[in-house]
Motif scaffolding. Structure first.
Motif, PDB file in Angstrom:
ATOM      1  N   HIS A   1       0.859  -1.188   0.000  1.00 14.34           N
ATOM      2  CA  HIS A   1       0.000   0.000   0.000  1.00 14.34           C
ATOM      3  C   HIS A   1       0.893   1.236   0.000  1.00 14.34           C
ATOM      4  O   HIS A   1       2.104   1.161   0.201  1.00 14.34           O
ATOM      5  N   ASP A   2       0.278   2.363  -0.194  1.00 12.92           N
ATOM      6  CA  ASP A   2       1.052   3.603  -0.162  1.00 12.92           C
ATOM      7  C   ASP A   2       1.444   3.919   1.274  1.00 12.92           C
ATOM      8  O   ASP A   2       0.592   4.119   2.132  1.00 12.92           O
ATOM      9  N   LEU A   3       2.718   3.963   1.526  1.00 10.66           N
ATOM     10  CA  LEU A   3       3.203   4.244   2.877  1.00 10.66           C
ATOM     11  C   LEU A   3       3.004   5.697   3.259  1.00 10.66           C
ATOM     12  O   LEU A   3       3.106   6.049   4.430  1.00 10.66           O
ATOM     13  N   ILE A   4       2.705   6.547   2.272  1.00  6.56           N
ATOM     14  CA  ILE A   4       2.522   7.959   2.579  1.00  6.56           C
ATOM     15  C   ILE A   4       1.354   8.159   3.534  1.00  6.56           C
ATOM     16  O   ILE A   4       1.385   9.044   4.389  1.00  6.56           O
TER      17      ILE A   4
ATOM     18  N   LEU B   1       1.525  10.101   6.991  1.00  4.59           N
ATOM     19  CA  LEU B   1       0.595  11.201   7.274  1.00  4.59           C
ATOM     20  C   LEU B   1      -0.205  10.944   8.544  1.00  4.59           C
ATOM     21  O   LEU B   1      -0.445  11.872   9.329  1.00  4.59           O
ATOM     22  N   GLY B   2      -0.611   9.714   8.773  1.00  6.19           N
ATOM     23  CA  GLY B   2      -1.353   9.383   9.983  1.00  6.19           C
ATOM     24  C   GLY B   2      -0.525   9.601  11.235  1.00  6.19           C
ATOM     25  O   GLY B   2      -1.004  10.178  12.215  1.00  6.19           O
TER      26      GLY B   2
ATOM     27  N   ILE C   1       0.937  13.099  15.929  1.00  7.70           N
ATOM     28  CA  ILE C   1       1.933  13.911  16.639  1.00  7.70           C
ATOM     29  C   ILE C   1       1.455  15.358  16.746  1.00  7.70           C
ATOM     30  O   ILE C   1       1.554  15.981  17.811  1.00  7.70           O
ATOM     31  N   TRP C   2       0.917  15.916  15.654  1.00  5.71           N
ATOM     32  CA  TRP C   2       0.424  17.301  15.688  1.00  5.71           C
ATOM     33  C   TRP C   2      -0.743  17.452  16.662  1.00  5.71           C
ATOM     34  O   TRP C   2      -0.838  18.465  17.367  1.00  5.71           O
TER      35      TRP C   2
END
Length: 92
Positions: free
Chosen positions: A46-49, A53-54, A59-60
């Motif tokens: 799958h797309d690791l991006i 992002l998750g 963290i944010w």
């Protein structure tokens, strides 16, 4: 003179070969990646991006929660300080 420059070129080529031989075990480890666990293979398929992002979003959100919490505590301390200053001024 031409012969010495040719020797220097050969020496630099040998230095490059030495570096590639030193990094050879690291590249072999990458070839064994296909034999890794199913979780890693699933993540790689799958797309690791989205995973990145998750994690970044989490963290944010934690940082935002911490900043809001600290702001509330500072506001409360400022109110208490104003109250004590007013009490001290009235007692004089």
């Amino acid at each position: 003179m031409i012969f010495t420059s040719f020797l220097l070129q050969q020496d630099t080529a040998q230095a490059v070969d030495t570096l590639s031989k030193a990094a050879d075990p690291k590249w072999k480890a990458l070839s064994q990646m296909s034999q890794s666990t199913t979780i890693i293979q699933d993540m790689a398929s799958h797309d690791l991006i989205f995973i990145v992002l998750g994690v970044t979003l989490i963290i944010w959100l934690i940082l935002l929660f911490f900043i809001i919490r600290v702001d509330r505590k500072v506001t409360q301390l400022e109110k208490e300080q104003k109250k004590t200053e007013l009490y001290n001024q009235e007692s004089l």
